[in-house]
Design an enzyme around this catalytic site. Structure first.
Site, PDB file in Angstrom:
ATOM      1  CB  CYS A 180      -1.829   7.483   1.172  1.00 50.11           C
ATOM      2  SG  CYS A 180      -3.294   6.619   1.753  1.00 50.11           S
ATOM      3  CD  GLU A 205      -3.026  -1.026   0.279  1.00 51.58           C
ATOM      4  OE1 GLU A 205      -3.266   0.086  -0.230  1.00 51.58           O
ATOM      5  OE2 GLU A 205      -3.673  -2.043  -0.019  1.00 51.58           O
TER       6      GLU A 205
HETATM    7  P1  NAD Z   1       8.038   4.709   5.123  1.00 57.46           P
HETATM    8  O1  NAD Z   1       8.090   3.856   3.925  1.00 57.46           O
HETATM    9  O2  NAD Z   1       9.185   5.586   5.429  1.00 57.46           O
HETATM   10  O3  NAD Z   1       7.839   3.808   6.431  1.00 57.46           O
HETATM   11  C1  NAD Z   1       6.857   2.802   6.511  1.00 57.46           C
HETATM   12  C2  NAD Z   1       7.399   1.679   7.357  1.00 57.46           C
HETATM   13  O4  NAD Z   1       8.523   1.117   6.713  1.00 57.46           O
HETATM   14  C3  NAD Z   1       7.842   2.121   8.751  1.00 57.46           C
HETATM   15  O5  NAD Z   1       7.348   1.193   9.683  1.00 57.46           O
HETATM   16  C4  NAD Z   1       9.361   2.117   8.664  1.00 57.46           C
HETATM   17  O6  NAD Z   1       9.945   1.726   9.877  1.00 57.46           O
HETATM   18  C5  NAD Z   1       9.631   1.073   7.579  1.00 57.46           C
HETATM   19  N1  NAD Z   1      10.815   1.428   6.776  1.00 57.46           N
HETATM   20  C6  NAD Z   1      11.197   2.654   6.346  1.00 57.46           C
HETATM   21  N2  NAD Z   1      12.331   2.586   5.628  1.00 57.46           N
HETATM   22  C7  NAD Z   1      12.668   1.281   5.601  1.00 57.46           C
HETATM   23  C8  NAD Z   1      13.755   0.554   5.030  1.00 57.46           C
HETATM   24  N3  NAD Z   1      14.729   1.172   4.353  1.00 57.46           N
HETATM   25  N4  NAD Z   1      13.788  -0.780   5.206  1.00 57.46           N
HETATM   26  C9  NAD Z   1      12.833  -1.419   5.909  1.00 57.46           C
HETATM   27  N5  NAD Z   1      11.786  -0.784   6.481  1.00 57.46           N
HETATM   28  C10 NAD Z   1      11.710   0.536   6.336  1.00 57.46           C
HETATM   29  O7  NAD Z   1       6.683   5.535   4.981  1.00 57.46           O
HETATM   30  P2  NAD Z   1       6.131   6.694   5.908  1.00 57.46           P
HETATM   31  O8  NAD Z   1       6.891   7.935   5.609  1.00 57.46           O
HETATM   32  O9  NAD Z   1       6.070   6.197   7.323  1.00 57.46           O
HETATM   33  O10 NAD Z   1       4.597   6.853   5.415  1.00 57.46           O
HETATM   34  C11 NAD Z   1       4.114   7.809   4.574  1.00 57.46           C
HETATM   35  C12 NAD Z   1       3.854   7.199   3.196  1.00 57.46           C
HETATM   36  O11 NAD Z   1       2.967   6.113   3.271  1.00 57.46           O
HETATM   37  C13 NAD Z   1       3.217   8.203   2.208  1.00 57.46           C
HETATM   38  O12 NAD Z   1       3.923   8.198   0.980  1.00 57.46           O
HETATM   39  C14 NAD Z   1       1.835   7.668   1.956  1.00 57.46           C
HETATM   40  O13 NAD Z   1       1.349   7.927   0.668  1.00 57.46           O
HETATM   41  C15 NAD Z   1       2.021   6.202   2.225  1.00 57.46           C
HETATM   42  N6  NAD Z   1       0.778   5.667   2.671  1.00 57.46           N
HETATM   43  C16 NAD Z   1       0.106   4.831   1.854  1.00 57.46           C
HETATM   44  C17 NAD Z   1      -1.123   4.360   2.259  1.00 57.46           C
HETATM   45  C18 NAD Z   1      -1.934   3.438   1.407  1.00 57.46           C
HETATM   46  O14 NAD Z   1      -2.897   2.892   1.914  1.00 57.46           O
HETATM   47  N7  NAD Z   1      -1.604   3.236   0.154  1.00 57.46           N
HETATM   48  C19 NAD Z   1      -1.631   4.740   3.493  1.00 57.46           C
HETATM   49  C20 NAD Z   1      -0.901   5.600   4.286  1.00 57.46           C
HETATM   50  C21 NAD Z   1       0.314   6.056   3.874  1.00 57.46           C
END
Ligand code: NAD
Length: 564
Positions: A324, A290
């Site tokens: 998002c 997602e």
């Molecule tokens: P992110 O990808 O930075 O983090 C999400 C998760 O991934 C966190 O738990 C983090 O610890 C982990 N993570 C981050 N970098 C990582 C890596 N290099 N290796 C392994 N794990 C890692 O995202 P965010 O900034 O927390 O969230 C915001 C984003 O999420 C926005 O772009 C938004 O559009 C998206 N989002 C999508 C939906 C959807 O339903 N499609 C819903 C909400 C948010």
């Protein structure tokens, strides 16, 4: 079934018992501690806030502000924000109730059509659990985005490891400390931490991975800040860097650019998604991704501008734009831009008052890094509404940017903040071409009094979801699947790939198409979540009698059997 129901009911109790703490934690995580005074203002008046502040200051005995921000405000009764209540409690309870009410039906074997030979047999789809699933959540709706998948995972009979976002640290702490008091600890575990911990977690073999997130996380932002500092030192104008790990080779390339050269490497939500998918691929683990998106919103010339403005302003500025599926940018004619502007201004004033900074209903940016990233986007087009910022509070006013060009910074990445660019197009066809020339988004919005126009936009584009004449609301309907759609429709030549940059010499002009900013793969909400976490096992249970009916398929394969 009883076990699953018991665990789901326990989740319901978690939401009920911890409601106040959840609201406090999410409000603090979403930067609303800066608005604490305003929230209390509404509930108890300025005097109460002053008393509270004195009390808190006494408790920390003069400690620095940094430690104040790290407090756990368990004894503070904040005015719950409607936004947090709506997304973190109400929508989760809704999912829970729908799941509990329908679980026995969803779990039932699904009997399917049979051919003539199998009329006495039983052919059905059994919904088996996958086993142990991993749910990785982001910070923007820190309860909702792990809890809704978890409801489906439990309903489908799985064990689960939950990895909340480390950026929403108050919520992470609350979940880590309290969820285990409700769920069976033999089957459900919360793992906290950031990139290193998640990387270790991903080395394990899970049976399913459900990932929600983007690249605007810690590491990416750190990398961005790092390269930004470097560029400033070098006298370069701007750079947007998204690789999760600062890349030593990048320095070399960037150094090669002369002062005043400006280019951007598009950000997007697929880098972390790719990391997760690559980790899953090692064990051939199925995944749901997602991810984020840059969701277009087309406004036709035939609409009620007041209603459009109210619905767009609500969707864009909910949770300070950190949603998002928020409408990311508007596409409309120059005439419509003129008409919309006063209506947008009026809607912003109606919702957040003449000074949105004072509104208890307008959030803050989650982190300093996100704030810096967003502030850099304000140079796009012309600031028509808002534009004020306050770094100390991580406040960015609800902002509308007019006459934004496709090449402007705000159009190069998912905005994920309270900024709404308007890109002027000549007509609907051009809007559709504009949308189709870019990666397929998580959502597309179209406004028109003429339903044919809304239908045209729907039919001639592709996106994870679609909503005509409103924003965000399709997410609230659990009967609709929610999710993104694969990869970019268009080939994305070279775009951000570093090797392409490597080939450039000093001063050479470079243009990048937006990267393949995938909005994801898979779907959930309501029954779709249950199905996502269920292995659909095709089963045939044959009758042991009527063996003569099987004779034609057994050797020897005589000419008679072949019909020759
Ligand atoms: P992110 O990808 O930075 O983090 C999400 C998760 O991934 C966190 O738990 C983090 O610890 C982990 N993570 C981050 N970098 C990582 C890596 N290099 N290796 C392994 N794990 C890692 O995202 P965010 O900034 O927390 O969230 C915001 C984003 O999420 C926005 O772009 C938004 O559009 C998206 N989002 C999508 C939906 C959807 O339903 N499609 C819903 C909400 C948010």
């Amino acid at each position: 079934m009883e076990y699953r129901v018991a665990q789901l009911e326990a989740l319901g109790r978690f939401l009920d018992d911890k409601k106040q703490e959840i609201l406090e934690a999410t409000e603090l995580d979403m930067g609303k501690h800066g608005g604490m005074g305003r929230a209390l203002d509404m509930a108890q008046g300025i005097v109460a806030f002053q008393e509270l502040l004195d009390d808190l200051l006494l408790k920390v005995k003069g400690s620095m502000m940094g430690s104040v921000l790290g407090w756990n405000f368990h004894d503070v009764s904040l005015q719950p924000s409607f936004e947090a209540f709506f997304s973190e409690i109400l929508l989760c309870k809704n999912e829970l109730n729908i799941t509990l009410n329908n679980l026995s039906q969803w779990m039932k074997d699904e009997h399917v059509d049979k051919n003539l030979v199998m009329q006495l047999d039983s052919a059905f789809i059994r919904k088996d659990p996958y086993g142990v699933v991993l749910i990785i959540a982001p910070w923007n709706y820190p309860i909702h985005l792990f809890l809704v998948p978890l409801i489906g995972a439990i309903a489908a009979g799985n064990c689960a490891v939950i990895k909340p976002s480390e950026i929403a640290k108050n919520t992470e702490r609350l979940v880590a400390e309290t969820l285990s008091c409700y769920l069976d600890n033999d089957c459900f575990a919360v793992v906290t931490g950031g990139v290193p911990e998640t990387t270790r977690l991903l080395e394990n073999k899970f049976d399913y991975i459900f990932f929600t997130g983007t690249s605007h996380g810690t590491e990416q932002s750190l990398a961005w800040m790092w390269s930004q500092d470097l560029l400033e030192d070098l006298g370069c104008v701007s750079e947007i860097w998204w690789d999760p790990v600062p890349h030593p080779r990048a320095v070399r390339w960037l150094v090669g650019f002369p002062p005043q050269s400006m280019f951007s490497l598009p950000t997007g939500s697929s880098p972390v998604g790719r990391i997760v998918m690559a980790a899953a691929a090692k064990h051939l683990t199925p995944v749901t991704l997602e991810l984020g998106g840059k969701n277009p919103c087309y406004v036709s010339d035939t609409c009620d501008v007041t209603n459009v403005a109210r619905r767009v302003v609500w969707g864009r500025f909910f949770n300070a734009g950190q949603t998002c599926i928020a409408p990311d940018y508007l596409l409309c004619t120059i005439e419509m831009q003129e008409k919309l502007m006063p209506a947008l201004r009026e809607a912003i004033t109606e919702f957040f008052g003449s000074n949105p900074r004072e509104s208890p209903d307008f959030g803050r940016i989650v982190s300093d890094k996100q704030f810096q990233r967003l502030r850099a986007l304000l140079c796009s087009g012309r600031v028509a509404i808002g534009g004020q910022t306050d770094e100390a509070e991580r406040y960015i006013a609800p902002t509308v940017l007019a006459d934004v060009l496709p090449s402007d910074p705000a159009m190069q990445e998912e905005i994920f903040g309270p900024i709404l660019p308007i890109v002027v197009i000549a007509n609907m066809d051009e809007a559709i071409d504009f949308i189709n020339a870019r990666p397929r988004p998580l959502a597309i919005y179209a406004f028109s009094c003429d339903s044919k126009i809304v239908n045209q936009v729907l039919e001639r584009t592709s996106s994870g979801g679609f909503c005509g004449n409103d924003t965000l609301m399709h997410l609230t309907l659990t009967s609709l699947p929610f999710g993104g759609i694969g990869r970019s429709k268009i080939p994305s030549p070279g775009h951000w790939e570093l090797d392409v940059i490597h080939g450039l010499s000093h001063g050479e002009k470079c243009e990048f198409l937006p990267a393949a900013r995938n909005s994801g793969a898979g779907k959930y909400h309501g029954k779709f979540t249950f199905d996502t976490f269920s292995h659909h096992r095709g089963c045939l249970h044959r009758n042991m009698g009527l063996e003569t009916l099987n004779t034609p398929r057994y050797p020897p394969y005589t000419q008679q059997k072949l019909g020759l």
